[in-house]
Design an enzyme around this catalytic site. Sequence first.
Site, short mmCIF file in Angstrom:
data_model
loop_
_atom_site.label_atom_id
_atom_site.label_comp_id
_atom_site.label_asym_id
_atom_site.label_seq_id
_atom_site.Cartn_x
_atom_site.Cartn_y
_atom_site.Cartn_z
N GLU A 1 5.41 -4.76 -28.13
CA GLU A 1 5.84 -3.46 -28.67
C GLU A 1 7.28 -3.44 -29.15
O GLU A 1 7.64 -2.64 -30.00
CB GLU A 1 5.59 -2.34 -27.65
N ALA B 1 10.67 17.88 -38.04
CA ALA B 1 9.71 17.10 -38.83
C ALA B 1 8.46 16.83 -37.99
O ALA B 1 8.54 16.76 -36.77
CB ALA B 1 10.35 15.76 -39.24
N CYS C 1 2.55 -7.17 -19.94
CA CYS C 1 3.42 -7.52 -18.82
C CYS C 1 2.73 -7.22 -17.48
O CYS C 1 1.80 -7.92 -17.13
CB CYS C 1 4.78 -6.85 -18.96
N LYS D 1 20.13 12.30 -32.61
CA LYS D 1 21.20 11.54 -33.27
C LYS D 1 20.71 10.17 -33.69
O LYS D 1 21.03 9.69 -34.77
CB LYS D 1 22.38 11.34 -32.31
N ASP E 1 17.14 3.94 -28.31
CA ASP E 1 17.50 4.18 -29.71
C ASP E 1 17.55 2.87 -30.52
O ASP E 1 17.30 2.87 -31.72
CB ASP E 1 18.85 4.89 -29.83
N HIS F 1 6.37 -8.50 -24.25
CA HIS F 1 6.27 -7.12 -24.76
C HIS F 1 6.18 -7.12 -26.28
O HIS F 1 7.21 -7.06 -26.95
CB HIS F 1 7.51 -6.32 -24.34
N SER G 1 19.64 15.69 -27.05
CA SER G 1 18.27 15.58 -27.60
C SER G 1 18.11 16.17 -28.99
O SER G 1 17.06 16.70 -29.33
CB SER G 1 17.23 16.23 -26.67
N GLN H 1 -0.64 -8.93 -15.70
CA GLN H 1 -0.69 -9.40 -14.30
C GLN H 1 -1.84 -8.72 -13.55
O GLN H 1 -2.53 -9.35 -12.75
CB GLN H 1 0.65 -9.13 -13.62
N ASP I 1 31.75 16.74 -23.29
CA ASP I 1 31.42 16.13 -22.00
C ASP I 1 32.63 15.35 -21.50
O ASP I 1 33.29 14.66 -22.30
CB ASP I 1 30.28 15.09 -22.14
N GLU J 1 26.86 5.44 -33.05
CA GLU J 1 26.39 6.70 -32.48
C GLU J 1 27.00 6.87 -31.09
O GLU J 1 26.88 5.99 -30.25
CB GLU J 1 24.85 6.62 -32.39
N GLU K 1 32.64 12.70 -19.71
CA GLU K 1 32.46 11.25 -19.79
C GLU K 1 32.54 10.68 -21.20
O GLU K 1 32.73 9.49 -21.37
CB GLU K 1 31.16 10.84 -19.10
N1 GLN Z 1 6.99 -6.04 -12.46
C1 GLN Z 1 6.50 -7.14 -13.19
C2 GLN Z 1 7.47 -8.31 -13.17
O1 GLN Z 1 8.61 -8.17 -12.87
C3 GLN Z 1 6.18 -6.73 -14.62
C4 GLN Z 1 7.36 -6.30 -15.41
C5 GLN Z 1 7.00 -5.52 -16.66
O2 GLN Z 1 5.90 -4.99 -16.78
N2 GLN Z 1 7.94 -5.39 -17.58
O3 GLN Z 1 7.06 -9.42 -13.43
#
Ligand code: GLN
Length: 544
Positions: free
Chosen positions: A512, A244, A384, A19, A73, A510, A16, A388, A150, A143, A152
């Site tokens: 984001e 920062a 998502c 990196k 990352d 998504h 943490s 729903q 470690d 990275e 692993e």
């Molecule tokens: N669980 C829901 C699906 O599989 C929504 C998935 C999510 O929110 N990424 O459709």
Amino acid sequence: MADTKYIFVTGGVTSSLGKGIIAASLAKLLQARGYKATIQKLDPYINVDPGTLNPYEHGECYVTDDGAETDLDLGHYERFLNVRTSQANNVTTGRIYQSVIEKERRGEFLGKTVQVVPHITNEIKERIQILGNSGEYDIVITEIGGTVGDIESLPYIEAVRQLMWELGDYNGIVIHLTLVPYLSAAGELKTKPTQHSVKTLMESGIKADILVCRTEHDLSDDLREKLALFCNVKREAVIQSIDASTIYDVPNFMLREGLDKVTLQKLNLPEKNHPDLEKWDAFLERHKNPKYEVTIGLVGKYVELQDSYKSILESFIHAGAENEVRVNVETVHSEYIDEETIKNKISHLDGILVAPGFGERGIEGKIDTVKYARENNIPFLGICLGMQMAVIEFARNVLGLKGANSTEMAEETSFPVIDLMEEQKSVTDKGGTMRLGAWKCALKENSLARDIYGEETIMERHRHRYEFNDTYKEQIEAAGLKATGYNPDTGLVEIVELPEHPWFIGVQYHPEYKSTVANPHPLFVAFVKAALQYKKEKTSATLA
Ligand code: GLN
């Protein structure tokens, strides 16, 4: 071997240390000097990818355009560089072993005993060089996850040692990120942990070329000299990485410390121009000097760990800066929302985002939240699972379909308004089998979505198995929840919105994952704007 240069980033002392942010910041500076750089993350765990991991383990699972489920990352890399990553940018031990074992089963090792050295290390080296050999990049930053020492990560360290030797002088360097802790009782910064971790690295045959030292206090000249002498690096290769207030400050911090310059020197590359960070700095300026403020609720069930919603939180930072708004994100645990608590938890918010998720836990709280946002005209964005939940809430409370649900939560529901996608019905494996990656979505005319994107067709990234059930489409649309985005090839509903509401939109994908500093996501930008508008109206209504 291609002309690509390689930078390996290892970590010492503790995990943490950031990196990923250091790698992204260095790549940003190199990019701003005119180099084409990319970043790769090697994760030493045995899961083939993080897709099957609970977000509490390593935070959010990030998804790339090509449908790879990756370490978070990669999200930072894309947000900093505004360059797309792919499956090749994230490799786990599980994937390495899987590939070696498949080769063994095919008889590709011609009767040899398959071993960690050379077979696993060769596979690692190959994966590192895939990006370099593509010819698309001048510099590949790799990275190595975990901390030096470690068990692993040993095969990775050995692969780096071999590669450094094969690449030869000036073609590969190692940057070691360590911690220089401050002992408050002694009033001193301590270098010993760094000395030890450099020594551990050396025992594996790797000499650090550059030290990046995480610290809470400025490193004095004396201390830098001491670190240089005992860790066997040049004085200018001791780089301070001070805490920062925002990760987006780190590229400038690294520029001030000369990390990019010393890196280029060690790779025998010209400095080219001074890094052009004009747009980056303009973003920072807006981010740090907002004119307005809004509070948006993030309703989800993994809220104890902020990393679970990393890309959403970062998208709000980008969209906030774009609107000159400070977005305070208030996380609300969906498991603790019910009829009694909801007012207290939700009513003061200027906008509500119902988060993605899996499984039954916390869904009733999400449904109650959607109802509250719908009925009280609070700007709402469902992502998502959040989308729903918006469909389920509408079916239950507007259409009166009692017990409407997703078959993910209630297989036997009488009203499966969200159902398993046809293509998913034969799927039994959990790993890598969802509907993943970028898919086309056509936007209907005269919709909020079309207005926001200003385009007819968009590409957005997906990660789900369940979907709006078409059987209910007519009924749902007639009652006022419109399907305004759909997949042009399959007809799957990707966006729903409520034209009656000032700003209510649910998306099956998504957004984001695609927001970057250079390109804040339009949906988040519009959502923050709507929240600000709502807040202004709310305030003037109270004053009137
Ligand atoms: N669980 C829901 C699906 O599989 C929504 C998935 C999510 O929110 N990424 O459709």
